[in-house]
Design a protein around this motif. Structure first.
Motif, PDB file in Angstrom:
ATOM      1  N   ASP A 237      49.531  37.255  27.648  1.00 43.76           N
ATOM      2  CA  ASP A 237      50.567  36.393  28.217  1.00 43.76           C
ATOM      3  C   ASP A 237      50.019  35.445  29.281  1.00 43.76           C
ATOM      4  OD1 ASP A 237      49.817  38.375  29.861  1.00 43.76           O
ATOM      5  OD2 ASP A 237      51.802  39.252  30.157  1.00 43.76           O
ATOM      6  N   GLY A 238      48.716  35.259  29.297  1.00 43.04           N
ATOM      7  CA  GLY A 238      48.100  34.354  30.266  1.00 43.04           C
ATOM      8  C   GLY A 238      47.674  35.049  31.548  1.00 43.04           C
ATOM      9  N   LEU A 239      47.945  36.344  31.651  1.00 46.79           N
ATOM     10  CA  LEU A 239      47.716  37.042  32.921  1.00 46.79           C
ATOM     11  C   LEU A 239      46.416  37.856  32.971  1.00 46.79           C
ATOM     12  CD1 LEU A 239      51.368  38.144  33.682  1.00 46.79           C
ATOM     13  CD2 LEU A 239      49.959  36.615  35.053  1.00 46.79           C
ATOM     14  N   GLU A 240      45.672  37.885  31.883  1.00 44.61           N
ATOM     15  CA  GLU A 240      44.518  38.790  31.838  1.00 44.61           C
ATOM     16  C   GLU A 240      43.496  38.510  32.952  1.00 44.61           C
ATOM     17  OE1 GLU A 240      42.567  40.564  28.164  1.00 44.61           O
ATOM     18  OE2 GLU A 240      41.119  39.059  28.785  1.00 44.61           O
ATOM     19  N   ALA A 241      43.140  37.237  33.115  1.00 43.51           N
ATOM     20  CA  ALA A 241      42.103  36.921  34.122  1.00 43.51           C
ATOM     21  C   ALA A 241      42.589  37.287  35.524  1.00 43.51           C
ATOM     22  CB  ALA A 241      41.732  35.445  34.039  1.00 43.51           C
ATOM     23  N   ILE A 242      43.824  36.949  35.840  1.00 44.81           N
ATOM     24  CA  ILE A 242      44.360  37.233  37.185  1.00 44.81           C
ATOM     25  C   ILE A 242      44.443  38.748  37.409  1.00 44.81           C
ATOM     26  CG2 ILE A 242      46.434  37.070  38.631  1.00 44.81           C
ATOM     27  CD1 ILE A 242      46.881  34.255  37.457  1.00 44.81           C
ATOM     28  N   PHE A 243      44.919  39.484  36.414  1.00 49.95           N
ATOM     29  CA  PHE A 243      45.013  40.943  36.553  1.00 49.95           C
ATOM     30  C   PHE A 243      43.627  41.573  36.695  1.00 49.95           C
ATOM     31  CE2 PHE A 243      49.449  42.443  35.011  1.00 49.95           C
ATOM     32  CZ  PHE A 243      50.047  41.513  35.836  1.00 49.95           C
ATOM     33  N   CYS A 244      42.671  41.076  35.912  1.00 49.20           N
ATOM     34  CA  CYS A 244      41.292  41.594  36.004  1.00 49.20           C
ATOM     35  C   CYS A 244      40.751  41.380  37.413  1.00 49.20           C
ATOM     36  CB  CYS A 244      40.394  40.841  35.040  1.00 49.20           C
ATOM     37  SG  CYS A 244      40.041  41.734  33.582  1.00 49.20           S
ATOM     38  N   LEU A 245      41.022  40.219  37.963  1.00 45.95           N
ATOM     39  CA  LEU A 245      40.552  39.933  39.324  1.00 45.95           C
ATOM     40  C   LEU A 245      41.193  40.906  40.312  1.00 45.95           C
ATOM     41  CD1 LEU A 245      38.949  38.081  41.274  1.00 45.95           C
ATOM     42  CD2 LEU A 245      41.025  36.721  41.502  1.00 45.95           C
ATOM     43  N   LEU A 246      42.506  41.078  40.210  1.00 52.31           N
ATOM     44  CA  LEU A 246      43.198  41.998  41.118  1.00 52.31           C
ATOM     45  C   LEU A 246      42.659  43.421  40.972  1.00 52.31           C
ATOM     46  CD1 LEU A 246      46.941  40.880  40.886  1.00 52.31           C
ATOM     47  CD2 LEU A 246      45.476  40.842  42.916  1.00 52.31           C
ATOM     48  N   ASP A 247      42.476  43.854  39.726  1.00 49.35           N
ATOM     49  CA  ASP A 247      42.036  45.236  39.459  1.00 49.35           C
ATOM     50  C   ASP A 247      40.661  45.526  40.057  1.00 49.35           C
ATOM     51  OD1 ASP A 247      44.348  45.504  38.081  1.00 49.35           O
ATOM     52  OD2 ASP A 247      43.468  45.436  36.074  1.00 49.35           O
ATOM     53  N   THR A 248      39.827  44.494  40.158  1.00 46.43           N
ATOM     54  CA  THR A 248      38.444  44.729  40.593  1.00 46.43           C
ATOM     55  C   THR A 248      38.179  44.257  42.026  1.00 46.43           C
ATOM     56  OG1 THR A 248      37.847  42.620  39.573  1.00 46.43           O
ATOM     57  CG2 THR A 248      37.465  44.604  38.255  1.00 46.43           C
ATOM     58  N   ALA A 249      39.180  43.635  42.670  1.00 46.94           N
ATOM     59  CA  ALA A 249      38.927  42.939  43.947  1.00 46.94           C
ATOM     60  C   ALA A 249      38.685  43.862  45.136  1.00 46.94           C
ATOM     61  CB  ALA A 249      40.095  42.008  44.259  1.00 46.94           C
ATOM     62  N   CYS A 250      39.273  45.067  45.086  1.00 45.59           N
ATOM     63  CA  CYS A 250      39.324  45.931  46.281  1.00 45.59           C
ATOM     64  C   CYS A 250      37.993  46.065  47.035  1.00 45.59           C
ATOM     65  CB  CYS A 250      39.856  47.289  45.868  1.00 45.59           C
ATOM     66  SG  CYS A 250      40.870  47.980  47.148  1.00 45.59           S
ATOM     67  N   PRO A 251      36.903  46.486  46.382  1.00 43.42           N
ATOM     68  CA  PRO A 251      35.663  46.692  47.148  1.00 43.42           C
ATOM     69  C   PRO A 251      35.068  45.402  47.712  1.00 43.42           C
ATOM     70  CG  PRO A 251      35.299  47.049  44.786  1.00 43.42           C
ATOM     71  CD  PRO A 251      36.763  46.864  44.968  1.00 43.42           C
ATOM     72  N   PHE A 252      35.469  44.273  47.175  1.00 37.11           N
ATOM     73  CA  PHE A 252      34.899  42.993  47.620  1.00 37.11           C
ATOM     74  C   PHE A 252      35.660  42.398  48.811  1.00 37.11           C
ATOM     75  CE2 PHE A 252      34.029  43.401  43.094  1.00 37.11           C
ATOM     76  CZ  PHE A 252      32.670  43.122  43.032  1.00 37.11           C
ATOM     77  N   LEU A 253      36.829  42.955  49.110  1.00 37.84           N
ATOM     78  CA  LEU A 253      37.703  42.338  50.105  1.00 37.84           C
ATOM     79  C   LEU A 253      37.648  43.097  51.431  1.00 37.84           C
ATOM     80  CD1 LEU A 253      39.794  40.023  50.346  1.00 37.84           C
ATOM     81  CD2 LEU A 253      41.569  41.715  49.799  1.00 37.84           C
ATOM     82  N   ALA A 254      37.408  42.378  52.531  1.00 37.02           N
ATOM     83  CA  ALA A 254      37.359  42.998  53.864  1.00 37.02           C
ATOM     84  C   ALA A 254      38.696  43.681  54.161  1.00 37.02           C
ATOM     85  CB  ALA A 254      37.077  41.916  54.901  1.00 37.02           C
TER      86      ALA A 254
END
Ligand SMILES: C[S@@+](CC[C@H](N)C(=O)[O-])C[C@H]1O[C@@H](n2cnc3c(N)ncnc32)[C@H](O)[C@@H]1O
Length: 306
Positions: A237-254
């Motif tokens: 539905d167009g959301l795969e890239a955004i969801f993938c980013l959210l799913d993996t972002a935690c360790p990269f974010l202060a």
């Protein structure tokens, strides 16, 4: 033998009038004709109004006709002109990158406001394309270190050229790869004791592809035939890239970091729900665009629960 027919040179007025019929099936034909004529003559659009009787040389006439022919086949005006304004910058664009959109300026303005919180923010622009976001942030935030990431080598070349033109080429790191993976440090065996597994940033900004296959098929030919498909379409539905980013972002974010995401019409609710699952303590807000579409999602870890 009859004398060869000599056509008198076109004048500005005639050239604009001729283009009207050629561009009848395109968006905003009058503006396109003026912009392309000014481009072919090396003058401004205002000059055309001031000098409607100015004659065109044969070379200018050929160049103009060729530009109008390309525009009549729906090639975007920004690609024909080779540049596009974005906020207060003029960015070079070509078929290697998505043409920056006005809605994205909202994300940049919010990022500039948020970044005042940190003395030396590290900012990752994921899916940098032309560098519209990364270059704007580097220009406006002299205290920031910006990382511009893209899965396309071609796009990174354009982003670098824009950064150089605006004097921030040495303040942006250009990284090739998928989402935030270029920020991963070497494998565990190469890491020193206590060293984190990845580089962290205070701010993640992303205008990733968010158009579904179905929406893509219905897009105007200006977009579908010319802009890079991989810059527009994301699975399902167009959301795969955004969801993938959210799913993996935690360790990269202060721990006091924030994420700003651009979204398509009707996607905000699903993104907010996913963000709330992954960052349950973060404050999640939405900014509308000029058409009142919920366009930018802000996930702020520092404003926990407030
Ligand atoms: C919608 S364009 C945005 C370009 C630019 N940031 C802007 O706002 O104008 C999306 C960009 O993301 C890149 N991209 C798509 N999927 C990606 C991925 N998984 N990882 C990194 N970049 C990606 C595309 O190559 C494209 O340049």
């Amino acid at each position: 033998m009859s004398a060869p027919v000599r056509c008198s040179p076109w004048r500005v007025q005639e050239a604009l009038h001729w283009a009207g019929a050629q561009l009848a099936n395109t968006i905003d034909p009058a503006w396109a004709a003026r912009s392309l004529l000014a481009h072919a003559l090396g003058c401004t659009v205002t000059d055309l109004f001031v000098h409607p009787e100015r004659p065109l040389t044969a070379e200018q006439q050929d160049a103009y006709r060729s530009l109008i022919a390309r525009r009549s086949r729906h090639e975007p005006l920004a690609y024909l002109l080779g540049h596009r304004p974005f906020l207060d910058l003029d960015l070079i664009v070509d078929a290697r990158v998505l043409i920056p959109r006005q809605e994205t300026e909202i994300l940049v303005e919010k990022a500039i406001a948020l970044a005042q919180r940190w003395s030396r923010p590290r900012i990752a622009d994921v899916g940098t394309g032309s560098g519209a976001i990364a270059v704007s942030l580097a220009v406006h935030l002299s205290h920031a270190h910006v990382l511009a990431i893209d899965a396309s080598h071609d796009a990174l070349q354009v982003a670098y050229e824009n950064a150089r033109r605006h004097g921030v080429g040495d303040r942006i790191e250009f990284l090739h790869g998928d989402l935030l993976t270029p920020l991963c440090l070497q494998s565990r065996s190469f890491r020193r004791e206590g060293q984190p597994p990845c580089r962290q940033v205070e701010l993640i900004v992303a205008n990733l592809p968010y158009v579904s296959e179905e929406e893509y098929a219905a897009l105007s030919p200006d977009i579908r035939l010319y802009e890079p498909r991989e810059a527009l379409v994301s699975a399902a539905d167009g959301l795969e890239a955004i969801f993938c980013l959210l799913d993996t972002a935690c360790p990269f974010l202060a721990v006091d970091g924030a994420i700003l995401l651009e979204a398509g019409a009707g996607q905000s609710k699903a993104i907010r729900e996913q963000a709330a699952r992954i960052f349950p303590d973060a404050r999640i807000t939405v900014l509308p665009d000029y058409a009142q579409i919920e366009r930018v999602i802000c996930i702020d870890r520092a404003e926990r629960g407030r």
